[in-house]
Write a protein that holds these residues in place. Sequence first.
Motif, PDB file in Angstrom:
ATOM      1  N   LEU A 230       5.762   1.857  -6.993  1.00  0.00           N
ATOM      2  CA  LEU A 230       4.265   3.114  -7.082  1.00  0.00           C
ATOM      3  C   LEU A 230       3.070   2.671  -8.223  1.00  0.00           C
ATOM      4  O   LEU A 230       2.140   3.006  -7.805  1.00  0.00           O
ATOM      5  CB  LEU A 230       5.106   4.293  -7.060  1.00  0.00           C
ATOM      6  CG  LEU A 230       5.762   4.784  -5.155  1.00  0.00           C
ATOM      7  CD1 LEU A 230       6.155   5.275  -5.890  1.00  0.00           C
ATOM      8  CD2 LEU A 230       4.543   4.286  -4.644  1.00  0.00           C
ATOM      9  N   LEU A 231       4.437   2.447  -9.468  1.00  0.00           N
ATOM     10  CA  LEU A 231       2.973   2.430 -10.392  1.00  0.00           C
ATOM     11  C   LEU A 231       2.243   1.314 -10.565  1.00  0.00           C
ATOM     12  O   LEU A 231       1.125   1.720 -10.783  1.00  0.00           O
ATOM     13  CB  LEU A 231       4.077   2.037 -12.252  1.00  0.00           C
ATOM     14  CG  LEU A 231       4.858   4.098 -12.247  1.00  0.00           C
ATOM     15  CD1 LEU A 231       5.226   3.077 -13.294  1.00  0.00           C
ATOM     16  CD2 LEU A 231       3.313   4.891 -12.753  1.00  0.00           C
ATOM     17  N   SER A 232       2.885   0.101  -9.880  1.00  0.00           N
ATOM     18  CA  SER A 232       2.299  -1.133 -10.209  1.00  0.00           C
ATOM     19  C   SER A 232       0.652  -1.081  -8.892  1.00  0.00           C
ATOM     20  O   SER A 232      -0.618  -1.623  -9.010  1.00  0.00           O
ATOM     21  CB  SER A 232       2.689  -1.819 -10.168  1.00  0.00           C
ATOM     22  OG  SER A 232       2.700  -2.302  -8.109  1.00  0.00           O
ATOM     23  N   PHE A 233       1.195   0.375  -7.487  1.00  0.00           N
ATOM     24  CA  PHE A 233      -0.250   0.664  -7.037  1.00  0.00           C
ATOM     25  C   PHE A 233      -1.227   1.356  -7.123  1.00  0.00           C
ATOM     26  O   PHE A 233      -2.851   0.896  -7.693  1.00  0.00           O
ATOM     27  CB  PHE A 233       0.947   0.718  -5.290  1.00  0.00           C
ATOM     28  CG  PHE A 233      -0.196   1.208  -5.081  1.00  0.00           C
ATOM     29  CD1 PHE A 233      -1.157   0.138  -4.134  1.00  0.00           C
ATOM     30  CD2 PHE A 233      -0.650   2.499  -4.172  1.00  0.00           C
ATOM     31  CE1 PHE A 233      -1.863   0.333  -2.586  1.00  0.00           C
ATOM     32  CE2 PHE A 233      -1.954   3.009  -3.249  1.00  0.00           C
ATOM     33  CZ  PHE A 233      -2.328   1.984  -2.514  1.00  0.00           C
ATOM     34  N   TYR A 234      -0.902   2.211  -8.100  1.00  0.00           N
ATOM     35  CA  TYR A 234      -1.276   3.069  -7.773  1.00  0.00           C
ATOM     36  C   TYR A 234      -2.526   3.304  -9.709  1.00  0.00           C
ATOM     37  O   TYR A 234      -3.216   3.909  -9.764  1.00  0.00           O
ATOM     38  CB  TYR A 234      -0.652   4.783  -8.528  1.00  0.00           C
ATOM     39  CG  TYR A 234      -0.664   5.195  -7.112  1.00  0.00           C
ATOM     40  CD1 TYR A 234      -1.402   5.981  -6.064  1.00  0.00           C
ATOM     41  CD2 TYR A 234       0.909   5.531  -6.745  1.00  0.00           C
ATOM     42  CE1 TYR A 234      -1.528   6.505  -5.038  1.00  0.00           C
ATOM     43  CE2 TYR A 234       0.920   5.884  -5.590  1.00  0.00           C
ATOM     44  CZ  TYR A 234       0.553   6.327  -4.570  1.00  0.00           C
ATOM     45  OH  TYR A 234       0.129   6.636  -3.084  1.00  0.00           O
ATOM     46  N   LEU A 235      -2.155   2.720 -10.857  1.00  0.00           N
ATOM     47  CA  LEU A 235      -2.560   2.476 -12.259  1.00  0.00           C
ATOM     48  C   LEU A 235      -3.646   1.725 -12.002  1.00  0.00           C
ATOM     49  O   LEU A 235      -3.464   0.329 -11.005  1.00  0.00           O
ATOM     50  CB  LEU A 235      -1.213   2.022 -13.308  1.00  0.00           C
ATOM     51  CG  LEU A 235      -0.549   2.531 -13.619  1.00  0.00           C
ATOM     52  CD1 LEU A 235       1.125   1.762 -14.450  1.00  0.00           C
ATOM     53  CD2 LEU A 235      -1.053   3.607 -14.177  1.00  0.00           C
TER      54      LEU A 235
ATOM     55  N   GLN B 101      11.013  11.507 -13.237  1.00  0.00           N
ATOM     56  CA  GLN B 101      10.045  10.793 -12.266  1.00  0.00           C
ATOM     57  C   GLN B 101      11.680  11.196 -10.907  1.00  0.00           C
ATOM     58  O   GLN B 101      10.995  12.051  -9.690  1.00  0.00           O
ATOM     59  CB  GLN B 101       9.218   9.034 -11.902  1.00  0.00           C
ATOM     60  CG  GLN B 101       8.639   9.698 -12.462  1.00  0.00           C
ATOM     61  CD  GLN B 101       6.998  10.486 -12.571  1.00  0.00           C
ATOM     62  OE1 GLN B 101       6.870  11.502 -11.644  1.00  0.00           O
ATOM     63  NE2 GLN B 101       6.666  11.199 -13.874  1.00  0.00           N
TER      64      GLN B 101
END
Length: 135
Positions: free
Chosen positions: A95-100, A76
């Motif tokens: 960002l992963l914790s927001f988008y997943l 990434q």
Amino acid sequence: MVISCDGTGAIKYSLTNDQASAVQLCYRQHQRYWIERAIQEAKSEVGMAQYQVRGWQGWHQNMAMVTMAMLFVTQQKLINRDCAPLLSTHDVIELLSFYLPSKQRSEKEIFHQLLQRHTPVPRQCPKRHRRCIND
């Protein structure tokens, strides 16, 4: 071999039996920083130092997951280096914790799980003991 690689004139000592040139040895010495930095990030951000296992198989599984997570983060960073050159491991995780997608649980479901987790399970005595300590 004594080499001053960084241009400051500081002397760094390295012991090697490799017949490489001074330039190659300087390059290898400087790669050590990036390896140590990657290990620090793996320990602090993706859980390399947080394993709690009792056997080698669990340890290997945890290290495999950490390695895959670090590979994903590095990919990434490389993909987004033009638009976000200062993207860090912590940024990618955030960002992963927001988008997943996450399952939205109700308060009732959470309390039900808490009660299940904290309800004592009746202990069974081993066959070699005649009675339990708690009896």
